[in-house]
Design a protein around this motif. Sequence first.
Motif, PDB file in Angstrom:
ATOM      1  N   VAL A   1       3.976   1.496 -44.378  1.00  0.00           N
ATOM      2  CA  VAL A   1       3.314   1.688 -43.091  1.00  0.00           C
ATOM      3  C   VAL A   1       2.289   2.797 -43.226  1.00  0.00           C
TER       4      VAL A   1
ATOM      5  N   VAL B   1       2.726  -5.163 -40.233  1.00  0.00           N
ATOM      6  CA  VAL B   1       2.339  -3.751 -40.208  1.00  0.00           C
ATOM      7  C   VAL B   1       1.237  -3.447 -41.217  1.00  0.00           C
TER       8      VAL B   1
ATOM      9  N   LEU C   1       3.023   1.056 -34.292  1.00  0.00           N
ATOM     10  CA  LEU C   1       3.566   1.554 -35.557  1.00  0.00           C
ATOM     11  C   LEU C   1       4.476   2.752 -35.327  1.00  0.00           C
TER      12      LEU C   1
END
Length: 485
Positions: free
Chosen positions: A213, A301, A315
């Motif tokens: 991420v 993501v 996120l």
Amino acid sequence: MRRRPMHMSAGAQEALRTALEELRAELKVPLSFPKRVLKAADKAADEARLPDKDATHLPFFTIDPPTSKDLDQAMHLERRPGGGYRVYYAIADVATFVRAGSALDIEAHDRIETLYFPDLKVPLHPPVLSEGAASLLPNEKRPALLWQHDLDAHGNLTDSSVSRAMIRSQARFDYAGAQQAIENGTAQASLALLREIGELREAVEVARGGISVNLPDQEVTLDEDGSFRLRYVATLPVEGWNEQISLMTGMSAAQIMLDTGTGILRTQKEQADQNVIKRLHDIAKALGIVWRPGISYATLVRKLDPQNQQHMAFLTEATSTMLKAEYTVFRDNQKPAYTMHAAIAAPYAHCTAPLRRLVDRYTGELCVMACADKAPPNWVLDALSCIPCDTARGKGGLADRQTVDLVEAAVLKDRVGEVFDAAVIDTDAERGKPREGKVFLADPAVLAKVVSTNGLDLQLGSGIRATLKQADPAADEDKVLFTVP
């Protein structure tokens, strides 16, 4: 456009410093080392038994934040004749200096990990070791656990091993400097290869279903003038490439330990709670993020842009829902039922930060012994049963969370009553409180509780105008609170 820096008044600064001191007292953070430990560290630095193997001819380099002195890792990258790559990855050899049962060892088991606060750092080991004799500082000979990873032309790992060796780092980079050198073509050959290998490893990660991420850090900094600042700091590509080398080493360490039947894994189970998964889909939909059927969370993501406020809000909330990772110990070929780290999508072990994390000293030693076809040393076996309990006492996560709460309150202390643009990224509707939740502010970088006082329920993903009701570093709960009037 650069974000306007947020500086605090003298009163807010003083309130934050007082709150940080109180937090460290509450957490019982040891701010100094006992004299016997400092004396033992001096002796260990002078009398350490160094390895016979000499790898000082390899031109290692390090990449760390600019102010770091506790340098755990150094690397040298090269192409292999006939195709593929070789990665030499040196890890500080803390076990050379810290003997089992010594004053240094006992103190390390008390501390568990290095703690970071905006105004000071509380190290795991005395600075004479962590920032001196054991740190992989440039132009200094240092003992290390030297990993050798061979990769094919596509970045797939074909072989890994680790042994003790003397190394010498020849160059030190910070992230910005390394990124600039790579982009403008002035990087030495080894550093330039970091992009090539890093991008290949990122593709390998995607193929196995791993999750990376690209979430900016909520960073607390202390300026030279003594002002604290809170901001979101986007990560540079070189940080991701650097992380891929560390991840590859952690996966190799896990596999070596699984193959030999004794080890310490970092495990994380997949998120199986369908209510949580549905909630993530609901948040994405509310934020205008298209999550098509059949697309995995890991794939989604990777496509999101943290510079987009809706993406950043998703996120931020999504990563907080992931199950907590834990340490799993096994020995005598009694392998655990579950060995995976869900986010990495492979077995994984912490082994690349022994200056800052207790467990890495043990995993590193297990791998060195396994690669030398030797049995695990008794000092490691004796500690295995205690490692999960010891690491569970670590205060790093709690200190980080509470520090950010304090700084958020201090940054906003003089702005009570102001109205801010915010996005609702969580509500307590499932707990029967649809008028309470959490809001995300892009500037200043704040996540905080929000309460609707106008009789209307909060809606996930909605943009709102929120009034700052409270910002008090000394508050026991809700140090920062917004309302929707």
